[in-house]
Design a protein around this motif. Structure first.
Motif, mmCIF file in Angstrom:
data_model
loop_
_atom_site.group_PDB
_atom_site.id
_atom_site.type_symbol
_atom_site.label_atom_id
_atom_site.label_comp_id
_atom_site.label_asym_id
_atom_site.label_seq_id
_atom_site.Cartn_x
_atom_site.Cartn_y
_atom_site.Cartn_z
ATOM 1 N N ASP A 121 39.293 52.063 54.995
ATOM 2 C CA ASP A 121 39.782 52.464 54.005
ATOM 3 C C ASP A 121 41.197 51.020 52.939
ATOM 4 O OD1 ASP A 121 40.203 55.129 53.106
ATOM 5 O OD2 ASP A 121 41.494 55.606 53.787
ATOM 6 N N VAL A 122 41.541 50.177 54.242
ATOM 7 C CA VAL A 122 41.614 49.189 53.713
ATOM 8 C C VAL A 122 41.152 47.942 53.829
ATOM 9 C CG1 VAL A 122 43.354 47.780 55.588
ATOM 10 C CG2 VAL A 122 44.614 49.893 55.947
ATOM 11 N N GLY A 123 39.975 47.918 54.141
ATOM 12 C CA GLY A 123 38.663 46.962 53.802
ATOM 13 C C GLY A 123 38.508 47.075 52.405
ATOM 14 N N GLY A 124 38.484 48.180 52.240
ATOM 15 C CA GLY A 124 37.572 48.454 50.517
ATOM 16 C C GLY A 124 39.533 47.979 49.557
ATOM 17 N N LEU A 125 40.536 48.123 49.958
ATOM 18 C CA LEU A 125 41.483 48.498 49.517
ATOM 19 C C LEU A 125 41.562 46.762 48.829
ATOM 20 C CD1 LEU A 125 44.067 48.817 47.387
ATOM 21 C CD2 LEU A 125 44.934 49.772 48.985
ATOM 22 N N TYR A 126 41.790 46.147 50.298
ATOM 23 C CA TYR A 126 41.449 44.744 50.832
ATOM 24 C C TYR A 126 40.740 44.184 49.414
ATOM 25 C CZ TYR A 126 40.253 39.908 52.048
ATOM 26 O OH TYR A 126 40.199 38.806 51.723
ATOM 27 N N ASP A 127 39.583 44.392 49.337
ATOM 28 C CA ASP A 127 38.949 43.929 48.740
ATOM 29 C C ASP A 127 38.311 43.898 46.842
ATOM 30 O OD1 ASP A 127 36.629 42.725 50.771
ATOM 31 O OD2 ASP A 127 35.557 44.462 50.492
ATOM 32 N N CYS A 128 39.186 44.709 46.905
ATOM 33 C CA CYS A 128 40.007 45.549 45.269
ATOM 34 C C CYS A 128 41.022 44.216 45.222
ATOM 35 C CB CYS A 128 40.658 46.912 44.887
ATOM 36 S SG CYS A 128 39.305 47.879 45.461
ATOM 37 N N LEU A 129 42.550 44.316 46.116
ATOM 38 C CA LEU A 129 43.480 43.321 45.472
ATOM 39 C C LEU A 129 42.830 41.775 45.819
ATOM 40 C CD1 LEU A 129 45.752 45.018 47.830
ATOM 41 C CD2 LEU A 129 45.410 44.684 45.676
ATOM 42 N N ALA A 130 41.992 41.248 46.202
ATOM 43 C CA ALA A 130 41.851 40.096 46.787
ATOM 44 C C ALA A 130 41.195 39.537 45.590
ATOM 45 C CB ALA A 130 41.223 39.722 47.921
ATOM 46 N N GLY A 131 39.839 40.525 44.857
ATOM 47 C CA GLY A 131 38.866 40.816 44.200
ATOM 48 C C GLY A 131 39.583 40.120 42.394
ATOM 49 N N ILE A 132 41.194 40.734 42.212
ATOM 50 C CA ILE A 132 41.850 40.407 41.372
ATOM 51 C C ILE A 132 42.820 39.260 41.718
ATOM 52 C CG2 ILE A 132 43.931 42.119 40.365
ATOM 53 C CD1 ILE A 132 43.326 44.454 41.093
ATOM 54 N N TRP A 133 42.959 38.978 42.827
ATOM 55 C CA TRP A 133 43.498 37.892 42.503
ATOM 56 C C TRP A 133 43.050 36.333 42.729
ATOM 57 C CZ3 TRP A 133 48.561 36.241 44.639
ATOM 58 C CH2 TRP A 133 48.241 35.259 45.540
ATOM 59 N N ASP A 134 41.921 37.073 43.078
ATOM 60 C CA ASP A 134 40.649 35.797 42.624
ATOM 61 C C ASP A 134 40.102 35.587 41.116
ATOM 62 O OD1 ASP A 134 41.019 34.431 45.160
ATOM 63 O OD2 ASP A 134 39.534 35.593 46.190
ATOM 64 N N GLY A 135 40.145 36.671 40.096
ATOM 65 C CA GLY A 135 39.690 36.619 39.297
ATOM 66 C C GLY A 135 38.549 36.939 39.390
ATOM 67 N N LYS A 136 37.685 37.877 40.174
ATOM 68 C CA LYS A 136 36.856 38.469 39.936
ATOM 69 C C LYS A 136 36.806 39.934 39.624
ATOM 70 C CE LYS A 136 35.696 35.623 44.182
ATOM 71 N NZ LYS A 136 35.516 35.869 45.358
ATOM 72 N N ALA A 137 37.804 40.803 40.097
ATOM 73 C CA ALA A 137 37.759 42.227 38.670
ATOM 74 C C ALA A 137 39.073 41.936 38.228
ATOM 75 C CB ALA A 137 37.810 42.685 40.697
ATOM 76 N N ASP A 138 39.193 43.020 37.613
ATOM 77 C CA ASP A 138 40.042 43.563 36.816
ATOM 78 C C ASP A 138 41.165 44.836 37.696
ATOM 79 O OD1 ASP A 138 39.298 46.212 35.963
ATOM 80 O OD2 ASP A 138 37.922 45.347 34.263
ATOM 81 N N PRO A 139 42.201 45.055 37.199
ATOM 82 C CA PRO A 139 42.778 46.025 38.292
ATOM 83 C C PRO A 139 42.603 47.313 37.876
ATOM 84 C CG PRO A 139 44.610 44.965 36.438
ATOM 85 C CD PRO A 139 43.278 44.541 36.392
#
Length: 423
Positions: A324-342
């Motif tokens: 879970d945590v690894g997946g959530l990290y990928d999501c938050l890091a993607g938003i932080w880096d501008g690679k993903a939207d919320p």
């Protein structure tokens, strides 16, 4: 350089999932605050074995070398009959999982108290902030932010901690990693935590006893019996085992302690007296199969035991929580880096619930039914998984494919990243 999409993440709970998420985020340069209600890390015996799907998260967190140096890697696991302790089925992962594209993906073992302490040290070293004695009582949000109302506690009077002061903390995102009784989850859903509690009682102990030298036990052993089922699994280099066994429900802790010498003499090989083993920790547990309605509500997320529960047989609870945590990290890091939207956080909720329903819940239920089977003598002929493991004993490529199948619990959220933007 444009401004980052958010400024801060608050994690509620300094348990294993909260600390791993904090470590992954802070390594990525994301400001993190962890709030923990207790005055220290949890010292009770809990999970100590982390399956193949969790290993990549430890690698990303940078703690695998320390875990391997100070802990163990387990190769052998089996199920045994309760009377003769005869091997029924199992596997040896040596030569099968110890070199998967250069990585050793066998089950890793490192006592959770020590793993938590290691991650706490690393989070602090990298600039993450962790506040103990900060008890979250309420979590709320609006379109622009989320916040927590916190009681800062100290000491104990009449068995209760006294509130020293009250504070409010704000962040862009809040993650509940605060366990089965999660205040964050209850702030979102009240008492709605769908599922059930097993009509069973287990006792987790950390015990020194020479299972291997005297009785030829493997690294992890499951003894099948409807009443006297148990697990004996090595957890330290100096011979300590996690012995988790079944008990009759409804007794007090004192009653379970009083019954423990009889129980060990009845179930363990050699029928030992108390002078022949040493118990370091003793904790009764109830078991649950539950999953929250959602893991993401606006700016608030849930992970690990705060989001879902399963019985501990097979380690899918702790392993699934780390995934879970690894997946959530990928999501938050993607938003932080501008690679993903919320919106990727809603995908996190959808996919992790799907993995609980299709992998964690059904497999963990079958694991418990296997070890508590009413007829251990005929379990093999009725158990497809045990039959497949026997086939794998003579066919290593088949065994490798079978064991790597547990990676189905993982999910790659980076596939939902959009075009990279400069930040």
């Amino acid at each position: 350089m444009t401004e980052r999409p958010f400024k801060k993440v608050i994690i509620v709970g300094a348990g294993p999932s909260g600390l791993l998420l904090a470590l992954l985020l802070v390594k990525h340069g994301i400001p993190v605050l962890v709030l923990e209600a207790s005055h220290q890390l949890d010292q009770q015996p809990r999970a100590a074995h982390y399956g193949t799907p969790a290993i990549p998260e430890f690698r990303r967190a940078g703690i695998l070398p320390q875990m391997r140096e100070r802990g163990l890697i387990l190769s052998t696991m089996c199920w045994r009959r309760p009377d003769t302790f005869e091997w029924i089925s199992g596997f040896d992962a040596r030569g099968v999982l110890d070199n998967i594209d250069g990585e050793d993906l066998r089950t890793h073992c490192f006592v959770l108290q020590d793993l938590d302490a290691l991650m706490l040290e690393e989070v602090r070293r990298l600039g993450g902030e962790i506040l103990f004695n900060h008890r979250v009582v309420k979590v709320e949000q609006d379109e622009g932010k989320a916040w927590l109302d916190v009681e800062v506690v100290e000491g104990e009077e009449d068995g209760k901690k006294q509130v020293k002061e009250k504070k409010r903390f704000e962040a862009d995102y809040i993650v509940g990693c605060d366990g089965a009784g999660s205040v964050v989850r209850k702030s979102l859903f009240g008492d709605d935590f769908p599922g059930f509690t097993w009509d069973a009682q287990i006792i987790a102990t950390n015990t020194f006893y020479d299972f291997e030298g005297k009785f030829g036990f493997h690294d992890a052993n499951f003894i099948i019996h409807p009443e006297h089922f148990y697990m004996a699994a090595r957890i330290t280099q100096d011979g300590m085992y996690r012995v988790t066994y079944g008990e009759k429900p409804g007794l007090t802790r004192e009653e379970y302690l009083a019954r423990q010498p009889w129980k060990f003499e009845t179930i363990l090989p050699g029928n030992p007296k108390p002078s022949e083993y040493r118990i370091v920790n003793f904790s009764p547990y109830k078991m649950h199969q539950r999953c929250a309605p959602k893991f993401t509500v606006g700016r608030i997320m849930l992970a690990a035991d705060a989001a879902h529960l399963c019985n501990p047989w097979g380690g899918l609870g702790i392993t699934g929580g780390f995934v879970d945590v690894g997946g959530l990290y990928d999501c938050l890091a993607g938003i932080w880096d501008g690679k993903a939207d919320p919106g990727i956080l809603d995908i996190y909720s959808e996919k992790r619930i799907e993995k609980w329903k299709t992998v964690i819940d059904p497999i963990s239920q079958e694991n418990f039914r296997r070890v508590t089977d009413s007829d251990p003598q005929t379990r093999l002929e009725r158990d497809e998984f045990m039959q497949l493991l026997r086939k794998g004993k003579e066919d290593q490529p088949f065994l490798k494919e079978l064991l790597l199948g547990f990676n189905e619990v993982r999910y790659d959220f980076t596939q939902h990243y959009t075009e990279r933007r400069d930040v």
